[in-house]
Design a protein around this motif. Structure first.
Motif, PDB file in Angstrom:
ATOM      1  N   GLN A 256       0.596  -1.389  -0.321  1.00 33.72           N
ATOM      2  CA  GLN A 256       0.201  -0.578   0.168  1.00 33.72           C
ATOM      3  C   GLN A 256       0.803   1.144   0.204  1.00 33.72           C
ATOM      4  O   GLN A 256       0.310   2.728  -0.462  1.00 33.72           O
ATOM      5  CB  GLN A 256      -0.655  -0.017   1.117  1.00 33.72           C
ATOM      6  N   CYS A 257       1.708   1.177   1.219  1.00 34.40           N
ATOM      7  CA  CYS A 257       2.576   2.550   1.576  1.00 34.40           C
ATOM      8  C   CYS A 257       3.875   2.804  -0.426  1.00 34.40           C
ATOM      9  O   CYS A 257       4.513   4.363  -0.687  1.00 34.40           O
ATOM     10  CB  CYS A 257       3.576   1.853   2.222  1.00 34.40           C
ATOM     11  N   MET A 258       4.066   1.815  -1.129  1.00 37.06           N
ATOM     12  CA  MET A 258       4.413   2.029  -2.567  1.00 37.06           C
ATOM     13  C   MET A 258       3.884   3.040  -3.621  1.00 37.06           C
ATOM     14  O   MET A 258       4.258   3.286  -4.541  1.00 37.06           O
ATOM     15  CB  MET A 258       5.137   1.288  -2.634  1.00 37.06           C
ATOM     16  N   HIS A 259       2.619   2.773  -3.154  1.00 35.58           N
ATOM     17  CA  HIS A 259       1.423   3.781  -4.285  1.00 35.58           C
ATOM     18  C   HIS A 259       0.604   4.206  -3.943  1.00 35.58           C
ATOM     19  O   HIS A 259      -0.042   4.990  -4.513  1.00 35.58           O
ATOM     20  CB  HIS A 259       0.775   2.776  -5.074  1.00 35.58           C
ATOM     21  N   ARG A 260       1.022   4.880  -2.529  1.00 36.72           N
ATOM     22  CA  ARG A 260      -0.388   6.328  -1.751  1.00 36.72           C
ATOM     23  C   ARG A 260       0.040   6.493  -1.103  1.00 36.72           C
ATOM     24  O   ARG A 260       1.621   6.354  -0.095  1.00 36.72           O
ATOM     25  CB  ARG A 260      -1.469   5.598  -1.518  1.00 36.72           C
ATOM     26  N   ASP A 265       5.344   9.388  -5.106  1.00 37.66           N
ATOM     27  CA  ASP A 265       6.126  10.421  -5.489  1.00 37.66           C
ATOM     28  C   ASP A 265       7.489   9.621  -5.836  1.00 37.66           C
ATOM     29  O   ASP A 265       7.760   9.916  -7.544  1.00 37.66           O
ATOM     30  CB  ASP A 265       6.057  12.178  -5.263  1.00 37.66           C
ATOM     31  N   VAL A 266       8.128   9.350  -5.032  1.00 38.87           N
ATOM     32  CA  VAL A 266       9.096   9.074  -4.892  1.00 38.87           C
ATOM     33  C   VAL A 266       9.244   8.191  -6.176  1.00 38.87           C
ATOM     34  O   VAL A 266      10.428   7.225  -6.555  1.00 38.87           O
ATOM     35  CB  VAL A 266      10.760   9.098  -4.091  1.00 38.87           C
ATOM     36  N   VAL A 267       8.721   6.749  -5.579  1.00 44.67           N
ATOM     37  CA  VAL A 267       8.357   5.361  -6.545  1.00 44.67           C
ATOM     38  C   VAL A 267       7.921   6.166  -7.765  1.00 44.67           C
ATOM     39  O   VAL A 267       8.515   4.678  -8.611  1.00 44.67           O
ATOM     40  CB  VAL A 267       7.450   4.432  -5.525  1.00 44.67           C
ATOM     41  N   ALA A 268       6.965   6.237  -7.430  1.00 43.41           N
ATOM     42  CA  ALA A 268       6.580   6.902  -9.402  1.00 43.41           C
ATOM     43  C   ALA A 268       7.735   7.148  -9.828  1.00 43.41           C
ATOM     44  O   ALA A 268       7.380   7.018 -11.307  1.00 43.41           O
ATOM     45  CB  ALA A 268       4.965   7.348  -9.109  1.00 43.41           C
ATOM     46  N   LYS A 273      11.943   1.561  -4.292  1.00 44.37           N
ATOM     47  CA  LYS A 273      12.144   0.424  -4.721  1.00 44.37           C
ATOM     48  C   LYS A 273      11.950   0.273  -3.529  1.00 44.37           C
ATOM     49  O   LYS A 273      12.266   0.364  -2.448  1.00 44.37           O
ATOM     50  CB  LYS A 273      12.940  -0.500  -5.313  1.00 44.37           C
ATOM     51  N   GLU A 274      11.516  -1.391  -4.278  1.00 51.18           N
ATOM     52  CA  GLU A 274      10.816  -1.754  -2.635  1.00 51.18           C
ATOM     53  C   GLU A 274      11.792  -2.411  -1.669  1.00 51.18           C
ATOM     54  O   GLU A 274      11.691  -2.652  -0.553  1.00 51.18           O
ATOM     55  CB  GLU A 274       9.825  -3.387  -3.316  1.00 51.18           C
ATOM     56  N   GLU A 275      13.036  -2.701  -2.106  1.00 51.36           N
ATOM     57  CA  GLU A 275      13.759  -3.150  -1.542  1.00 51.36           C
ATOM     58  C   GLU A 275      14.252  -1.509  -0.627  1.00 51.36           C
ATOM     59  O   GLU A 275      15.036  -2.350  -0.070  1.00 51.36           O
ATOM     60  CB  GLU A 275      15.154  -4.092  -2.303  1.00 51.36           C
ATOM     61  N   ASP A 276      14.243  -0.499  -0.829  1.00 48.08           N
ATOM     62  CA  ASP A 276      14.726   0.398   0.189  1.00 48.08           C
ATOM     63  C   ASP A 276      13.654   0.408   0.966  1.00 48.08           C
ATOM     64  O   ASP A 276      13.947   1.129   2.370  1.00 48.08           O
ATOM     65  CB  ASP A 276      14.678   1.688  -0.705  1.00 48.08           C
ATOM     66  N   ILE A 277      13.035  -0.314   1.248  1.00 44.62           N
ATOM     67  CA  ILE A 277      12.051   0.014   2.437  1.00 44.62           C
ATOM     68  C   ILE A 277      13.632  -0.885   3.718  1.00 44.62           C
ATOM     69  O   ILE A 277      13.045  -2.143   3.634  1.00 44.62           O
ATOM     70  CB  ILE A 277      10.561  -0.900   2.360  1.00 44.62           C
TER      71      ILE A 277
END
Length: 332
Positions: A256-260, A265-268, A273-277
Motif C-alpha cells: 500500500q505504501c508504495m503507491h499512495r 511520488d518518489v516511487v512513481a 524501490k521496494e528493496e529500499d524499505i
C-alpha cells in the motif's frame, strides 16, 4: 439455526471502546503482522475525483479486507473521504462501514459504522510504532502538523503510552491550533506551543503530519538524528530529499505504501524501490528488524490497513453482544 446479523451505529461503538483499548488492539495487530497471523491484502482504491478528472466528486473509496488471527475474525471496511459537496453539506470528511464475518462459514456477524473506528485506530498507529522504536522512552516531545480530528486523536494515543513533555503544533488556520491547545491541555503534561510557521513544529522526538497538503512542506534540513517522522495521510507532506536521505524507511504495509501517500511520488519517479524499505512496523514489533531511533532519522509511514479496523470492530462486536447493544436483522 438462526443467522442474525448485529447492526451497530456510531454511538453504540463509542460506548464500547476507549483510546486505551484501541492502542492495545493496534499493538496486538501489529505483532500479528510480524508473526504472520494478521492477513491484510492491499486495499483497492476507487477514485471518485480525489485525483482523477472523472467522475468529479472530489472523493475516494477504499475496499480493505483482513483476517485477524488473534481474534479469529474476518471482515472488510468500505471507506473513503470526500471534499466537494460532502463538505458543503457539513458532513465529516470520512465515510465508512465495516462488515464482519464468521471466517469458518462466511456468515455476516455484524455491520457497523466505520468512521469512528477509522479515526481512533488511525490515531493509535504512530504512537504504537513509536513505542517499539523508542522502547526506553517514557517522556516524548511531539511536533504536529494539523490540528483537526486526527491531530486530536494522535495526541490522545501518544498520551496513553508516553508523558508528552512538549507538543508543538502548526495549522494553516491559527484558530484551529488555538482550539487544539485548549482541547488537549489535560492530555499533554508539558507545554503546547502554537507555531506560526511550519519549521517551528519540526522539533520533537516524533514529527507527525496529518494534513491534506501536497506541498511537501516537511523539509530534509529540519529533521535531525533521533527524530521519527510520521507522514500519516494519503498526501505527500515530506520533501523528496527527506524520504531519500532517511536512514531507514519503515511502513505498515509495503504494497500500500508504495503507491499512495508519502512515498507515492518518489516511487512513481523510480527514485525509491521496494528493496529500499527497511522493515514493516510488524517486523520491528516482533524484534525481527532492530532500529536505533535515538541516533537515526527514520521515516515511518503507517498509511492505514483494514486489519486495524477489523481488529477493533471484532472487539466492539464481542462487547456489544455481552451488553445487548444494537439491533439485528436476517439476511436469510
Amino acid at each position: 439455526m438462526e443467522h442474525k446479523t448485529l447492526l451497530l451505529n456510531q454511538s453504540d461503538i463509542n460506548s464500547l471502546i476507549t483510546m486505551k483499548d484501541i492502542v492495545e488492539i493496534v499493538d496486538k495487530t501489529f505483532v500479528g503482522f510480524g508473526e504472520g497471523t494478521t492477513i491484510n491484502p492491499t486495499k483497492v482504491n476507487l477514485d471518485l475525483g480525489e485525483t482523477a478528472s472523472y467522475p468529479d466528486y472530489h472523493g475516494f473509496m477504499n475496499a480493505m479486507p483482513a483476517y485477524i488471527g488473534w481474534e479469529d475474525i474476518a471482515g472488510i471496511k468500505w471507506a473513503g473521504g470526500f471534499l466537494g459537496k460532502r463538505r458543503e453539506m457539513g458532513l465529516p470528511y470520512v465515510t465508512a462501514m465495516i462488515l464482519l464475518i464468521d471466517p469458518t462459514i462466511g456468515e455476516f456477524k455484524c455491520v457497523m459504522d466505520g468512521a469512528l473506528i477509522t479515526n481512533l485506530r488511525t490515531g493509535a498507529q504512530a504512537a504504537v510504532a513509536a513505542k517499539y522504536m523508542f522502547p526506553n522512552k517514557k517522556e516524548i516531545s511531539i511536533g504536529l502538523y494539523g490540528a483537526g480530528m486526527q491531530g486530536h486523536m494522535q495526541t490522545l494515543a501518544f498520551a496513553e503510552l508516553f508523558d508528552i513533555k512538549e507538543l508543538r503544533v502548526y495549522d494553516l488556520y491559527p484558530a484551529a491550533a488555538e482550539k487544539f491547545k485548549e482541547d488537549m491541555k489535560d492530555a499533554v503534561k508539558g507545554d503546547i506551543i502554537v507555531c506560526s510557521d511550519p519549521k517551528g513544529a519540526s522539533i520533537g522526538d516524533v514529527v507527525v503530519g496529518f494534513t491534506q497538503s501536497k506541498d511537501k512542506y516537511i523539509k530534509d534540513e529540519w529533521i535531525k538524528p533521533g527524530q521519527i517522522v510520521f507522514p500519516m495521510g494519503s498526501y505527500t507532506e515530506c520533501e523528496d530529499a527527506l524520504l531519500l536521505n532517511a536512514d531507514k524507511i519503515i511502513v505498515d504495509h509495503v504494497g500500500q505504501c508504495m503507491h499512495r501517500g508519502a512515498l507515492h511520488d518518489v516511487v512513481a519517479d523510480g527514485k525509491l524501490k521496494e528493496e529500499d524499505i527497511y522493515a514493516t512496523i510488524g517486523d520491528v514489533a516482533v524484534g525481527r528488524k532492530p532500529t536505533d531511533a535515538a541516533n537515526e532519522r527514520i521515516i515511518c509511514v503507517p498509511i492505514g490497513t483494514g486489519a486495524m479496523d477489523i481488529a477493533v470492530a471484532g472487539i466492539v462486536y464481542k462487547r456489544a453482544l455481552e451488553k445487548g447493544l444494537g439491533g439485528t436483522f436476517e439476511f436469510l
